[in-house]
Design an enzyme around this catalytic site. Structure first.
Site, mmCIF file in Angstrom:
data_model
loop_
_atom_site.group_PDB
_atom_site.id
_atom_site.type_symbol
_atom_site.label_atom_id
_atom_site.label_comp_id
_atom_site.label_asym_id
_atom_site.label_seq_id
_atom_site.Cartn_x
_atom_site.Cartn_y
_atom_site.Cartn_z
ATOM 1 N N ARG A 110 0.883 -1.188 0.000
ATOM 2 C CA ARG A 110 0.000 0.000 0.000
ATOM 3 C C ARG A 110 0.905 1.217 0.000
ATOM 4 N NH1 ARG A 110 -5.292 1.111 3.636
ATOM 5 N NH2 ARG A 110 -6.051 -0.187 1.935
ATOM 6 N N HIS A 137 -7.355 1.134 -6.371
ATOM 7 C CA HIS A 137 -7.547 0.162 -5.287
ATOM 8 C C HIS A 137 -8.212 -1.083 -5.900
ATOM 9 C CE1 HIS A 137 -7.752 -1.407 -1.380
ATOM 10 N NE2 HIS A 137 -8.596 -0.586 -0.790
ATOM 11 N N GLN A 140 -10.030 -3.797 -3.779
ATOM 12 C CA GLN A 140 -11.338 -3.356 -3.307
ATOM 13 C C GLN A 140 -12.386 -3.570 -4.394
ATOM 14 O OE1 GLN A 140 -12.047 -1.814 -0.123
ATOM 15 N NE2 GLN A 140 -14.068 -2.378 -0.847
ATOM 16 N N ASP A 225 -17.589 6.780 -0.745
ATOM 17 C CA ASP A 225 -16.290 6.639 -0.080
ATOM 18 C C ASP A 225 -16.027 7.970 0.623
ATOM 19 O OD1 ASP A 225 -13.690 5.924 0.673
ATOM 20 O OD2 ASP A 225 -12.837 6.093 -1.347
ATOM 21 N N CYS A 266 -16.467 1.345 0.784
ATOM 22 C CA CYS A 266 -15.266 0.505 0.981
ATOM 23 C C CYS A 266 -14.812 0.486 2.437
ATOM 24 C CB CYS A 266 -14.145 0.998 0.076
ATOM 25 S SG CYS A 266 -13.747 2.731 0.343
ATOM 26 N N ARG A 294 -13.567 -8.916 1.102
ATOM 27 C CA ARG A 294 -12.155 -8.649 0.780
ATOM 28 C C ARG A 294 -11.352 -9.934 0.993
ATOM 29 N NH1 ARG A 294 -10.080 -3.482 1.172
ATOM 30 N NH2 ARG A 294 -8.151 -4.480 0.444
HETATM 31 N N1 CP Z 1 -11.192 -0.551 2.374
HETATM 32 C C1 CP Z 1 -9.913 -0.629 2.798
HETATM 33 O O1 CP Z 1 -8.975 -0.792 2.022
HETATM 34 O O2 CP Z 1 -9.772 -0.517 4.149
HETATM 35 P P1 CP Z 1 -8.393 -0.333 4.934
HETATM 36 O O3 CP Z 1 -7.872 1.042 4.578
HETATM 37 O O4 CP Z 1 -8.766 -0.442 6.389
HETATM 38 O O5 CP Z 1 -7.444 -1.404 4.507
HETATM 39 N N1 NVA Z 2 -10.270 6.572 -0.901
HETATM 40 C C1 NVA Z 2 -9.870 6.062 0.396
HETATM 41 C C2 NVA Z 2 -10.022 4.595 0.436
HETATM 42 C C3 NVA Z 2 -9.628 3.950 1.731
HETATM 43 C C4 NVA Z 2 -9.776 2.457 1.703
HETATM 44 C C5 NVA Z 2 -8.434 6.468 0.692
HETATM 45 O O1 NVA Z 2 -7.597 6.379 -0.197
HETATM 46 O O2 NVA Z 2 -8.176 6.901 1.822
#
Ligand code: CP
Ligand code: NVA
Length: 312
Positions: A110, A137, A140, A225, A266, A294
């Site tokens: 990430r 993502h 997701q 989101d 998400c 997930r």
């Molecule tokens: N939706 C998602 O990716 O959650 P986290 O940021 O908690 O991993």
């Molecule tokens: N759009 C959000 C998604 C988190 C899972 C972010 O990037 O923070």
């Protein structure tokens, strides 16, 4: 006999995943979920395999679902914090990728800058999975489409409305994913927060981009989101000024005209901002089954990428 679906070597972006590969992953996710539900466990197809979990940002779902996914398939996962690795700072991305490739069988990362995940994949000799970047993502979106398929029994011809920051990573991956399965997308965002036209152009989906909330009429799925994604904290005040009309509340759910519309997010949610408690915890919400999927969707990815289980 049906043709063999070409194997994936990484899961960095849906631009590089064909429709048949995407469907293959959905079917494998269904199979692994059913196996676990039926037998209480999965076959240990990843015995002896390990996955590095490299995080530059916080996470609950991504970290835990990948870690548990590996455990449930008989493998092992280990977490690497930003402080430990210092990706691109303490050590170059190319060096991190090459070192980890000698220790483990896959890397999930990430990152902030999407280019960092691309570089990891270029240098690693083991599969690399994008666990969220500023651009996309895809894990997701895979789990989200799996959830819609599971709930509605089909995907072709369905319409998903994404209400909120249409320029964010989750919206980009949903736009791409929808194109793999014949779904239509409506991105409903305030001025200045439309998706990158390149993402829309690259998707096979029929994508409508609008500022008009009437765009929710007749949709099958209503998705939102956070208004401020990780890394955009300095814009939070401005975004809090712009986004409130785009809140997913009871009124907006009613405007879909569909009593059975699936409400998705998400997570993590900023309750009271992009979604109200009444909707997040209401009869149309699938937020928690969605989060739980997930695990199942990513187990399909792991089984395929690390365990060489073919896509069918
Ligand atoms: N939706 C998602 O990716 O959650 P986290 O940021 O908690 O991993
Ligand atoms: N759009 C959000 C998604 C988190 C899972 C972010 O990037 O923070």
């Amino acid at each position: 006999m049906s043709a063999v679906i070409p194997a994936l070597s990484d899961f960095v972006d849906l631009q590089h995943v064909t429709s048949e590969q995407f469907w293959g992953l959905l079917r494998l996710a269904r199979e692994l979920k059913e196996e676990r539900n039926r037998l209480g466990q999965n076959a240990p197809i990843l015995a002896g395999k390990s996955l590095a979990l490299l995080f530059q940002k916080p996470s609950l779902r991504t970290r835990v679902s990948f870690e548990m996914g590996m455990v449930q398939l008989g493998g092992y996962a280990f977490y690497l914090s930003p402080q430990e690795v210092g990706l691109g700072q303490r050590e170059s991305i190319a060096d991190v990728a090459r070192v980890l490739s000698g220790y483990c069988d896959g890397i999930m990362a990430r990152v902030f800058d999407h280019n960092h995940i691309v570089q990891l994949a270029q240098w690693a000799t083991v599969p690399v999975i994008n666990g969220l970047s500023d651009f996309s993502h895809p894990c997701q979106a895979l789990a989200d489409i799996f959830t819609i398929w599971e709930r509605l029994g089909k995907l072709e011809g369905l319409t998903l409305a994404f209400v909120g920051d249409g320029s964010n990573n989750v919206a980009a991956s949903l736009i791409m994913a929808a194109g793999k399965v014949g779904m239509n997308v409506r991105i409903i965002s305030p001025k200045g927060y439309a998706p990158d036209p390149k993402v829309v152009a690259e998707s096979n989906a029929d994508v409508m981009v609008t500022e008009d909330l009437d765009g929710v009429a007749g949709v099958d799925v209503l998705y939102t989101d956070v208004w401020t994604s990780m890394g955009q904290e300095s814009e939070r005040e401005e975004r809090l000024r712009v986004f409130p009309p785009y809140q997913v509340n009871r009124d907006l759910v009613a405007r879909t005209g569909n009593n059975d519309v699936l409400v998705m997010h998400c997570l993590p949610a900023h309750r009271g901002e992009e979604i109200t408690d009444a909707v997040a915890d209401g009869p149309n919400s699938v937020l928690f089954p969605q989060a739980h999927n997930r695990l199942h969707a990513q187990k399909a990815l792991l089984a395929h990428l690390l365990g060489n289980i073919p896509l069918k």
